[in-house]
Motif scaffolding. Structure first.
Motif, PDB file in Angstrom:
ATOM      1  N   LEU A  39     -18.756 -41.703   9.588  1.00  0.00           N
ATOM      2  CA  LEU A  39     -19.979 -40.947   9.842  1.00  0.00           C
ATOM      3  C   LEU A  39     -19.855 -39.576   9.179  1.00  0.00           C
ATOM      4  N   ARG A  46     -25.775 -32.446  12.718  1.00  0.00           N
ATOM      5  CA  ARG A  46     -24.583 -32.485  13.579  1.00  0.00           C
ATOM      6  C   ARG A  46     -24.895 -33.250  14.865  1.00  0.00           C
ATOM      7  N   VAL A  61     -25.252 -37.126  14.130  1.00  0.00           N
ATOM      8  CA  VAL A  61     -23.966 -37.786  13.884  1.00  0.00           C
ATOM      9  C   VAL A  61     -23.146 -37.865  15.175  1.00  0.00           C
ATOM     10  N   THR A  62     -23.156 -36.801  15.949  1.00  0.00           N
ATOM     11  CA  THR A  62     -22.413 -36.795  17.209  1.00  0.00           C
ATOM     12  C   THR A  62     -22.956 -37.852  18.170  1.00  0.00           C
ATOM     13  N   GLN A  90     -21.922 -41.318  16.996  1.00  0.00           N
ATOM     14  CA  GLN A  90     -20.516 -41.541  17.349  1.00  0.00           C
ATOM     15  C   GLN A  90     -20.390 -41.925  18.827  1.00  0.00           C
ATOM     16  N   ARG A 140     -14.465 -42.627  12.199  1.00  0.00           N
ATOM     17  CA  ARG A 140     -14.077 -41.347  11.602  1.00  0.00           C
ATOM     18  C   ARG A 140     -15.350 -40.544  11.340  1.00  0.00           C
ATOM     19  N   THR A 141     -15.335 -39.283  11.774  1.00  0.00           N
ATOM     20  CA  THR A 141     -16.501 -38.414  11.658  1.00  0.00           C
ATOM     21  C   THR A 141     -16.150 -37.174  10.846  1.00  0.00           C
ATOM     22  N   LEU A 151     -17.901 -33.607   9.715  1.00  0.00           N
ATOM     23  CA  LEU A 151     -19.024 -32.704   9.948  1.00  0.00           C
ATOM     24  C   LEU A 151     -18.737 -31.332   9.355  1.00  0.00           C
TER      25      LEU A 151
END
Length: 88
Positions: free
Chosen positions: A10, A27, A30-31, A34, A51-52, A54
């Protein structure tokens, strides 16, 4: 419930050198994605399989490393039931 064969990379580019081009809402998106992917009652991806990247971590080098990680994780999973998500 755990979906051991799900993998995700991500990527959220929420910052910019030009402040008026920054996308702070990215942000949050994506959070939240996740959280849904790793939630045991929703998608059930193991947290280590997501895996993120940012902000300042979403560099070209880190994105390429993340893609390498995803490729290697899929290749190492011999289940034949792997799925991969790339979210940018």
């Amino acid at each position: 419930f755990m979906f051991a064969h799900g993998y995700a990379l991500l990527i959220g580019v929420d910052q910019n050198r030009l402040p008026n081009l920054a996308l702070p809402i990215v942000r949050k998106d994506v959070t939240r994605l996740q959280e849904v992917l790793t939630h045991p009652e929703r998608c059930g991806y193991p947290p280590g399989n997501v895996r993120t990247l940012l902000g300042a971590d979403a560099t070209r080098a880190n994105i390429l490393d993340g893609l390498d990680w995803l490729r290697d994780a899929l290749a190492a999973d011999a289940s034949g039931n792997q799925t991969a998500i790339v979210y940018y």
